[in-house]
Design an enzyme around this catalytic site. Structure first.
Site, PDB file in Angstrom:
ATOM      1  N   ASP A 145       5.392   7.076  -9.809  1.00 61.16           N
ATOM      2  CA  ASP A 145       4.377   6.040 -10.087  1.00 61.16           C
ATOM      3  C   ASP A 145       2.998   6.667  -9.980  1.00 61.16           C
ATOM      4  O   ASP A 145       2.862   7.832  -9.597  1.00 61.16           O
ATOM      5  CB  ASP A 145       4.532   4.880  -9.082  1.00 61.16           C
ATOM      6  CG  ASP A 145       4.337   5.335  -7.651  1.00 61.16           C
ATOM      7  OD1 ASP A 145       3.196   5.341  -7.172  1.00 61.16           O
ATOM      8  OD2 ASP A 145       5.321   5.754  -7.002  1.00 61.16           O
ATOM      9  N   GLU A 153      17.327   9.233  -3.036  1.00 58.97           N
ATOM     10  CA  GLU A 153      16.821  10.565  -3.350  1.00 58.97           C
ATOM     11  C   GLU A 153      17.851  11.662  -3.107  1.00 58.97           C
ATOM     12  O   GLU A 153      17.701  12.762  -3.619  1.00 58.97           O
ATOM     13  CB  GLU A 153      15.551  10.841  -2.529  1.00 58.97           C
ATOM     14  CG  GLU A 153      14.395   9.946  -2.951  1.00 58.97           C
ATOM     15  CD  GLU A 153      13.228   9.982  -1.987  1.00 58.97           C
ATOM     16  OE1 GLU A 153      12.121   9.634  -2.407  1.00 58.97           O
ATOM     17  OE2 GLU A 153      13.401  10.338  -0.812  1.00 58.97           O
TER      18      GLU A 153
END
Ligand code: ADE
Length: 252
Positions: free
Chosen positions: A219, A12
């Site tokens: 997701d 990230e």
């Protein structure tokens, strides 16, 4: 102003490592902190590790040891709102810990943080608006230049959007429909879930330090979550997280 930048996973924040002019590095409590400059701003960059405890202790170090004036926490999240799709960006207007529950004791509401008398930590409107603008710029102008058609198609990313609202955290990777639906029913305004933001929000609240929490949907916290999450953090997350926060830092 000193800006603390945190990601819960190495992926990230991976692109930040190449862009920041690193002046020094320190290791405290198993975390590596890079101290340096980005767009002439003082930066402390670190990978917090996963979960509420890991993130809260990292945020405390960033504030106490490095004197950050603001924390910017970026990463991915599972969608809870049906209107969100993979690739959308959520800028939190408030954050909470959905697994906090001492309502068995008299006088406490579910989700309430003991002794603080609140369950949701609100964020500065000014920083939310700035980050929304940064995210819109990135998604409408830069994303398609950085990622090829095949990658965008793999995740069904067509016209990604920016949403604002509630992000909730708990120490669990949610990967089944019934769990995420139950949470969405309990918290009808919930945008997305992850495993850290609500705990960092508590630390920042207690230290009176502003927090910007930005998450990209990797997701839907359903039966496909593990596959989508694992691919997304490698192929998409590094670009979106860097693109949005880099633009925000130029303006802050
Ligand atoms: N972060 C990204 N996706 C997640 C999920 N499904 N559960 C918890 N944290 C997440």
């Amino acid at each position: 102003m000193k800006i603390g930048i945190m990601g819960a996973m190495e992926e990230e924040i991976s692109l930040f490592h190449n862009k920041i002019k690193v002046l020094s590095q320190e290791t405290i409590g198993l975390r590596n902190y890079s101290i340096g400059k980005l767009h002439n701003r003082d930066i402390v960059l670190t990978f917090s590790r996963w979960g509420k405890v890991a993130a809260a202790s990292t945020a405390t170090t960033i504030i106490e040891q490095f004197g950050a004036d603001i924390i910017v926490f970026t990463g991915v999240a599972g969608a809870a709102s049906k209107s969100l799709g993979i690739g959308d960006v959520v800028v939190a207007t408030e954050a909470m810990q959905y697994d906090m529950d001492i309502s068995a004791l008299p006088g406490f509401e579910r989700f309430e943080i003991p002794l603080l008398g609140l369950s949701r930590f609100p964020f500065s409107e000014k920083y939310v608006e700035m980050a929304v603008e940064s995210a819109r710029n990135y998604l409408s102008e830069t994303l398609k230049k950085e990622l090829d058609r095949e990658t965008l198609d793999e995740f069904g990313i067509l016209k990604p959007k920016v949403a604002t609202g509630l992000i909730a955290s708990g120490d669990r990777f949610i990967a089944d429909n019934s769990s995420i639906e139950k949470l969405a029913e309990l918290l009808p305004d919930l945008q997305c879930i992850e495993m850290e933001g609500g705990s960092v929000a508590q630390v920042c609240y207690e230290h009176n330090i502003p927090l910007l929490l930005v998450r990209t949907i990797s997701d839907r916290a359903d039966h496909s979550a593990v596959i989508n999450f694992s691919a997304f953090i490698k192929k998409v997350a590094p670009y979106v997280t860097f693109g949005v926060i880099d633009d925000f830092i130029k303006k802050v």
